[in-house]
Motif scaffolding. Structure first.
Motif, mmCIF file in Angstrom:
data_model
loop_
_atom_site.group_PDB
_atom_site.id
_atom_site.type_symbol
_atom_site.label_atom_id
_atom_site.label_comp_id
_atom_site.label_asym_id
_atom_site.label_seq_id
_atom_site.Cartn_x
_atom_site.Cartn_y
_atom_site.Cartn_z
ATOM 1 N N UNK A 45 -0.857 4.526 -14.736
ATOM 2 C CA UNK A 45 0.210 3.546 -14.606
ATOM 3 C C UNK A 45 1.205 3.612 -15.754
ATOM 4 N N UNK A 46 0.724 3.676 -16.993
ATOM 5 C CA UNK A 46 1.650 3.713 -18.129
ATOM 6 C C UNK A 46 2.506 4.971 -18.124
ATOM 7 N N UNK A 47 1.895 6.109 -17.856
ATOM 8 C CA UNK A 47 2.648 7.367 -17.850
ATOM 9 C C UNK A 47 3.689 7.373 -16.740
ATOM 10 N N UNK A 86 -4.682 1.195 -16.860
ATOM 11 C CA UNK A 86 -3.401 1.623 -17.422
ATOM 12 C C UNK A 86 -3.300 3.133 -17.604
ATOM 13 N N UNK A 87 -4.412 3.788 -17.937
ATOM 14 C CA UNK A 87 -4.353 5.201 -18.275
ATOM 15 C C UNK A 87 -5.019 6.153 -17.305
ATOM 16 N N UNK A 88 -5.802 5.624 -16.374
ATOM 17 C CA UNK A 88 -6.451 6.489 -15.390
ATOM 18 C C UNK A 88 -5.435 6.958 -14.360
ATOM 19 N N UNK A 89 -5.643 8.093 -13.786
ATOM 20 C CA UNK A 89 -4.720 8.623 -12.777
ATOM 21 C C UNK A 89 -5.385 8.808 -11.443
ATOM 22 N N UNK A 90 -4.667 9.394 -10.519
ATOM 23 C CA UNK A 90 -5.149 9.753 -9.184
ATOM 24 C C UNK A 90 -5.454 8.564 -8.283
ATOM 25 N N UNK A 91 -4.873 7.410 -8.562
ATOM 26 C CA UNK A 91 -5.060 6.269 -7.668
ATOM 27 C C UNK A 91 -4.056 6.306 -6.522
ATOM 28 N N UNK A 92 -2.886 6.839 -6.761
ATOM 29 C CA UNK A 92 -1.823 7.024 -5.765
ATOM 30 C C UNK A 92 -1.307 5.732 -5.148
ATOM 31 N N UNK A 93 -1.528 4.613 -5.823
ATOM 32 C CA UNK A 93 -0.849 3.392 -5.419
ATOM 33 C C UNK A 93 0.606 3.526 -5.871
ATOM 34 N N UNK A 94 1.464 2.720 -5.302
ATOM 35 C CA UNK A 94 2.867 2.759 -5.686
ATOM 36 C C UNK A 94 3.161 1.678 -6.715
ATOM 37 N N UNK A 95 3.930 2.052 -7.716
ATOM 38 C CA UNK A 95 4.477 1.113 -8.681
ATOM 39 C C UNK A 95 5.967 1.086 -8.382
#
Length: 158
Positions: A45-47, A86-95
């Protein structure tokens, strides 16, 4: 305002075997003109939010306790959970961002998307991203997300 289409952090804990990108939802946001900016949370999310902020020359404030919680993260220490969210990836939700004046259309948007949308923060005029704890103090996560060129000290492509 900043929104998420669903919980983030579960993949960072190694719990998503088949993540599903929200491609159709993103297309609908664009077709309807509801989102002023949108990105999928693939690098954290942060990135990923950082890309929106950089491209738009704005800042943001995230309320860490407003982040929707993946069931896999329930019961974790709050600081550890927040770092994964905040820092994990690969969730593919939209922000995505929605102008403050368009807030009244959110129930319609949520119904059309078939999702529970969560307000997680807001855009600020100044640059930078501030993550805020429930008590109003800043939260600094363990990591900010996936760094594509972290193995290359110069930050250049191989």
């Amino acid at each position: 305002r900043l929104f998420l289409t669903g919980p983030v952090g579960g993949a960072g804990r190694g719990r998503h075997l088949r993540p599903c990108a929200r491609v159709e939802e993103g297309r609908l946001l664009r077709r309807r003109g509801w989102a002023t900016a949108c990105i999928d949370v693939s690098d954290g999310l942060l990135a990923d939010l950082g890309h929106i902020l950089d491209q738009s020359s704005v800042g943001a404030e995230l309320q860490v306790d407003a982040l929707p919680v993946d069931p896999e993260l329930v019961g974790l220490d709050a600081a550890h959970r927040w770092s994964l969210q905040l820092g994990g990836g690969d969730d593919y939700e939209l922000c995505f961002t929605v102008p403050a004046g368009a807030q009244t259309r959110l129930p319609e948007l949520a119904e059309e998307l078939g999702l529970a949308l969560t307000v997680v923060g807001h855009i600020t005029a100044g640059g930078g991203l501030r993550v805020v704890r429930p008590d109003g103090t800043a939260f600094v996560p363990e990591r900010s997300g996936y760094q594509h060129f972290a193995g290359n000290p110069a930050g250049e492509r191989p």
